[in-house]
Design a protein around this motif. Structure first.
Motif: not given
Length: 80
Positions: A41-52, A54-67
């Motif tokens: 469970l600790v391993q899964i929680e860590g993986a989910l945090e890393r995934l989250e 990465r997703i936010w970095v992608g969202v911010y990257g798309v927003a920066a590109f559009l701006l």
């Protein structure tokens, strides 16, 4: 505990409670399984945090590109 008579092994005279031994063994197995589940469970929680992250970095990257594209369009329109 019964008293050892005469000599020899105490296991010849002491009673063996198989039910208690089986319950204790099952409790130890359950405790090991639980600790394994907690570890996973600790391993899964860590993986989910890393995934989250990465997703936010992608969202911010798309927003920066559009701006940047919008700012470029505004600057080109202003230069005409």
């Amino acid at each position: 505990m019964s008293e050892v008579r005469g000599g020899g092994s105490r296991f010849l005279y002491d009673s063996f409670d198989a039910a208690t031994a089986r319950i204790e063994a099952n409790e130890r197995v359950a405790a090991e399984r639980w600790s394994g589940l907690e570890y996973r469970l600790v391993q899964i929680e860590g993986a989910l945090e890393r995934l989250e992250r990465r997703i936010w970095v992608g969202v911010y990257g798309v927003a920066a590109f559009l701006l940047a594209q919008g700012a470029e369009a505004v600057l080109r329109a202003a230069m005409r």
